[in-house]
Design a protein around this motif. Structure first.
Motif, PDB file in Angstrom:
ATOM      1  N   GLU A 103       1.959  -0.138   2.539  1.00  0.00           N
ATOM      2  CA  GLU A 103       2.728  -0.794   3.593  1.00  0.00           C
ATOM      3  C   GLU A 103       4.198  -0.602   3.265  1.00  0.00           C
ATOM      4  OE1 GLU A 103       1.909  -1.749   6.367  1.00  0.00           O
ATOM      5  OE2 GLU A 103      -0.148  -2.514   6.361  1.00  0.00           O
ATOM      6  N   TRP A 104       5.042  -0.804   4.287  1.00  0.00           N
ATOM      7  CA  TRP A 104       6.458  -0.523   4.134  1.00  0.00           C
ATOM      8  C   TRP A 104       7.309  -1.722   4.530  1.00  0.00           C
ATOM      9  CZ3 TRP A 104       2.765   2.900   5.216  1.00  0.00           C
ATOM     10  CH2 TRP A 104       2.808   4.165   4.592  1.00  0.00           C
ATOM     11  N   THR A 105       8.438  -1.865   3.862  1.00  0.00           N
ATOM     12  CA  THR A 105       9.487  -2.769   4.294  1.00  0.00           C
ATOM     13  C   THR A 105      10.753  -1.950   4.495  1.00  0.00           C
ATOM     14  OG1 THR A 105      10.209  -3.297   2.039  1.00  0.00           O
ATOM     15  CG2 THR A 105       8.504  -4.712   3.005  1.00  0.00           C
ATOM     16  N   PRO A 118       8.142   2.041   0.488  1.00  0.00           N
ATOM     17  CA  PRO A 118       6.676   1.960   0.479  1.00  0.00           C
ATOM     18  C   PRO A 118       6.160   1.141  -0.704  1.00  0.00           C
ATOM     19  CG  PRO A 118       7.350   4.066  -0.430  1.00  0.00           C
ATOM     20  CD  PRO A 118       8.620   3.336  -0.072  1.00  0.00           C
ATOM     21  N   TYR A 119       5.104   0.397  -0.454  1.00  0.00           N
ATOM     22  CA  TYR A 119       4.431  -0.385  -1.491  1.00  0.00           C
ATOM     23  C   TYR A 119       2.962  -0.005  -1.522  1.00  0.00           C
ATOM     24  CZ  TYR A 119       8.519  -3.415  -1.809  1.00  0.00           C
ATOM     25  OH  TYR A 119       9.789  -3.893  -2.016  1.00  0.00           O
ATOM     26  N   PHE A 120       2.400   0.016  -2.709  1.00  0.00           N
ATOM     27  CA  PHE A 120       0.956   0.180  -2.853  1.00  0.00           C
ATOM     28  C   PHE A 120       0.358  -1.194  -3.083  1.00  0.00           C
ATOM     29  CE2 PHE A 120      -2.909   1.211  -5.404  1.00  0.00           C
ATOM     30  CZ  PHE A 120      -3.588   1.898  -4.401  1.00  0.00           C
ATOM     31  N   ILE A 121      -0.597  -1.564  -2.239  1.00  0.00           N
ATOM     32  CA  ILE A 121      -1.213  -2.882  -2.261  1.00  0.00           C
ATOM     33  C   ILE A 121      -2.652  -2.713  -2.723  1.00  0.00           C
ATOM     34  CG2 ILE A 121      -1.749  -4.921  -0.883  1.00  0.00           C
ATOM     35  CD1 ILE A 121       0.510  -4.110   0.999  1.00  0.00           C
ATOM     36  N   ALA A 162       0.271 -12.120  -1.628  1.00  0.00           N
ATOM     37  CA  ALA A 162       1.193 -11.007  -1.902  1.00  0.00           C
ATOM     38  C   ALA A 162       1.252 -10.012  -0.748  1.00  0.00           C
ATOM     39  CB  ALA A 162       0.786 -10.297  -3.189  1.00  0.00           C
ATOM     40  N   SER A 163       0.136  -9.799  -0.051  1.00  0.00           N
ATOM     41  CA  SER A 163       0.134  -8.864   1.081  1.00  0.00           C
ATOM     42  C   SER A 163       1.102  -9.317   2.155  1.00  0.00           C
ATOM     43  CB  SER A 163      -1.271  -8.743   1.673  1.00  0.00           C
ATOM     44  OG  SER A 163      -2.172  -8.195   0.741  1.00  0.00           O
ATOM     45  N   HIS A 167       3.831  -7.226   4.626  1.00  0.00           N
ATOM     46  CA  HIS A 167       3.481  -6.971   6.027  1.00  0.00           C
ATOM     47  C   HIS A 167       2.715  -8.167   6.578  1.00  0.00           C
ATOM     48  CE1 HIS A 167       1.658  -4.870   9.542  1.00  0.00           C
ATOM     49  NE2 HIS A 167       2.736  -4.104   9.443  1.00  0.00           N
ATOM     50  N   GLU A 168       2.779  -8.357   7.893  1.00  0.00           N
ATOM     51  CA  GLU A 168       2.147  -9.522   8.512  1.00  0.00           C
ATOM     52  C   GLU A 168       0.632  -9.390   8.679  1.00  0.00           C
ATOM     53  OE1 GLU A 168       2.989  -8.165  13.165  1.00  0.00           O
ATOM     54  OE2 GLU A 168       3.978  -9.941  12.331  1.00  0.00           O
ATOM     55  N   ARG A 169       0.106  -8.161   8.584  1.00  0.00           N
ATOM     56  CA  ARG A 169      -1.325  -7.933   8.721  1.00  0.00           C
ATOM     57  C   ARG A 169      -1.863  -7.266   7.461  1.00  0.00           C
ATOM     58  NH1 ARG A 169      -3.590 -10.634  12.821  1.00  0.00           N
ATOM     59  NH2 ARG A 169      -5.313  -9.135  12.828  1.00  0.00           N
TER      60      ARG A 169
END
Length: 242
Positions: A103-105, A118-121, A162-163, A167-169
């Motif tokens: 996911e990205w911020t 980018p983040y790795f979740i 943490a997710s 991101h919201e989803r």
């Protein structure tokens, strides 16, 4: 087929099936072919088998003639009522195994220019089991032949813990104790049974969300078409976080 492929098969499949064309991928985008796990009942023998098989990550049921945009996520809030999803919820449930997801911020970098981070979740273990929906339709190949194409979507829910920071989803993840129930090939016709299954999915996915952690990865994953999907360093923590 490498050891990582065997690990996936042993974790999700009980009857020795393998999907030999699958190889670990660290950069997957909607419309790519991904591995899913589902159960099928033989029409001739009634025997149920659980298999890992390829599916296009773009849910496309036969009743939808043209898809205007990829349908790769199915919101848990509407899968029981939307005509797009409710048939697959009744009899087309699957599992989408994954190590994690990106996911990205957006953050302001030097000079005030916004940059996508980018983040790795991921979870506590090596694999996560996302609840998915699958469907199949007949398609015509480039050679003019007709074949069955399986496609899939990942069920998403409001992000937690943490997710939710990123991101919201987030995907709705299953725990091992409900795999059998989720994959059951018997069609759900009772509304109460369906609602109970969704309540179970909400409960267990909330629990998994509390175990999720994230870290920043290299920004080269921002271009999924330019990176080597077989490169495992894509999911390593960024050396120079922004």
């Amino acid at each position: 087929m490498d050891d990582k492929t065997n690990d996936l098969i042993e974790a999700f499949v009980l009857d020795g099936n393998d999907y030999r064309d699958w190889a670990p991928s660290f950069s997957i985008a909607p419309t790519d072919v991904i591995p899913i796990v589902r159960e099928r009942r033989s029409s001739s023998t009634g025997e149920v088998s659980r298999k890992v098989e390829p599916a296009v990550w773009d849910f496309h049921p036969a009743f939808v003639k043209e898809s205007k945009r990829p349908q790769f996520n199915a919101r848990i809030e509407t899968i029981a009522t939307s005509g797009m999803w409710k048939g697959a919820l009744a009899s087309g449930r699957c599992i989408v195994p994954m190590r994690g997801y990106y996911e990205w911020t957006e953050r302001e970098a030097a000079g005030g220019k916004p940059v996508k981070i980018p983040y790795f979740i991921h979870g506590e273990g090596p694999l996560l089991a996302a609840a998915g929906l699958a469907t199949a339709r007949k398609v015509t190949t480039a050679s003019g032949e007709t074949e069955w194409e399986v496609s899939t979507a990942i069920i998403t829910r409001e992000a937690r813990d943490a997710s939710g920071v990123v991101h919201e989803r987030m995907p709705a993840f299953l725990t091992t104790d409900v795999w059998d129930r989720w994959l059951d090939s018997e069609k759900i016709t009772d509304e109460g049974e369906r609602d109970d299954l969704l309540a179970t999915l909400d409960r267990v996915s909330t629990g998994v969300a509390s175990t999720i952690t994230t870290y920043e990865v290299d920004r080269r994953v921002n271009n999924s078409r330019a990176v080597d999907p077989a490169d495992p360093t894509l999911i390593e923590p960024a050396e120079n976080p922004v």
